[in-house]
Design an enzyme around this catalytic site. Structure first.
Site, PDB file in Angstrom:
ATOM      1  N   GLY A 210       8.748   3.566   1.815  1.00  0.00           N
ATOM      2  CA  GLY A 210       7.945   2.897   2.827  1.00  0.00           C
ATOM      3  C   GLY A 210       6.459   3.056   2.622  1.00  0.00           C
ATOM      4  N   SER A 211       5.685   2.680   3.610  1.00  0.00           N
ATOM      5  CA  SER A 211       4.240   2.804   3.670  1.00  0.00           C
ATOM      6  C   SER A 211       3.670   1.657   4.480  1.00  0.00           C
ATOM      7  CB  SER A 211       3.601   2.885   2.287  1.00  0.00           C
ATOM      8  OG  SER A 211       2.276   3.352   2.423  1.00  0.00           O
ATOM      9  N   ARG A 212       2.941   0.716   3.833  1.00  0.00           N
ATOM     10  CA  ARG A 212       2.308  -0.356   4.593  1.00  0.00           C
ATOM     11  C   ARG A 212       2.224  -1.620   3.755  1.00  0.00           C
ATOM     12  NH1 ARG A 212      -3.679   0.547   6.358  1.00  0.00           N
ATOM     13  NH2 ARG A 212      -4.271  -1.463   5.509  1.00  0.00           N
TER      14      ARG A 212
ATOM     15  N   ILE B   1       0.841  -1.198   0.000  1.00  0.00           N
ATOM     16  CA  ILE B   1       0.000   0.000   0.000  1.00  0.00           C
ATOM     17  C   ILE B   1       0.875   1.247   0.000  1.00  0.00           C
ATOM     18  CG2 ILE B   1      -1.836   1.252   1.195  1.00  0.00           C
ATOM     19  CD1 ILE B   1      -2.640  -1.406   2.485  1.00  0.00           C
TER      20      ILE B   1
END
Length: 218
Positions: free
Chosen positions: A187-189, A157
């Site tokens: 980055g993120s999820r 995500i």
């Protein structure tokens, strides 16, 4: 025995092993830093520019590092470096484990199990921060793996800063557990859905390491 995941990424710079897909961001910043350092001795203006340019280049090298890992034993291992953001039962009996990746984490994601990639689907969406509830509608790439536990779904995500997800593998590819499968820039999820009956071994707030932290419990 744990095995070493040694497939080398395509990019490297200054002896630092880098993630595939990092070059479009790294090359301009490193070139700018090198130019400013070269001209800094003759110009105060270039000397002033060299400090932030070099700091930015160093930051990019850190952001896109891709260290080798000794892959842990276990049925399901973490696909991402980060912190467990939530553990949520799903309507179909699965359990979703969401891992939040900060800009300081390694951004390369790894296969949680050995198997075959059955689908890789890009879904357009927004770019709100990944810790926000509205991130459910963010830009994403949905992976499905055919494994010994059946179908395993994993979702990369995007977030407010991460605007580009780079899958490394197409559908039909056989993967080893812990193999590099893609990159979320900055980055993120990453979400992984554990099948019904598989008990979660991690807790909310726990740090995870891709290819090392075990997600399920015997």
């Amino acid at each position: 025995m744990p095995h070493s995941q040694t497939s080398a990424p395509r990019d490297s710079l200054l002896g630092v092993r880098l993630a595939r897909g990092a070059s479009p961001w790294l090359l301009p910043t490193v070139a700018t830093a090198a130019l400013s350092l070269t001209r800094a001795r003759k110009s105060g203006r270039w000397a002033a520019a060299a400090v932030p340019a070099t700091a930015l280049a160093a930051g990019m090298l850190w952001f896109f590092r891709d260290p080798e890992r000794e892959i842990a034993q276990g049925r399901v291992i973490s696909p991402a470096d980060g912190v467990v953001q939530s553990i949520m039962p799903w309507k179909d009996g699965r359990t979703r484990v969401a891992i939040f990746m900060s800009p300081l984490n390694v951004h390369v994601n790894r296969a949680p199990l050995a198997g075959t990639v059955t689908s890789v689907e890009h879904i357009p969406g927004g770019f709100v921060p990944a810790f926000n509830k509205e991130s459910e509608n963010n830009e994403r790439v949905v992976w499905h793996f055919d494994t010994e536990l059946g179908d395993i779904e994993m979702v990369q995500i995007a977030g407010a800063v991460a605007r580009r997800i780079v899958p490394y593998l197409p559908a039909g590819t056989k993967v080893e557990q812990g193999e590099r499968i893609g990159l979320i820039r900055f980055g993120s999820r990453v979400d992984i859905y554990l099948p019904e009956g598989v008990e979660v071994a991690v807790e909310v707030g726990q740090a995870t390491t891709a290819g090392v932290t075990r997600i399920d419990r015997d």
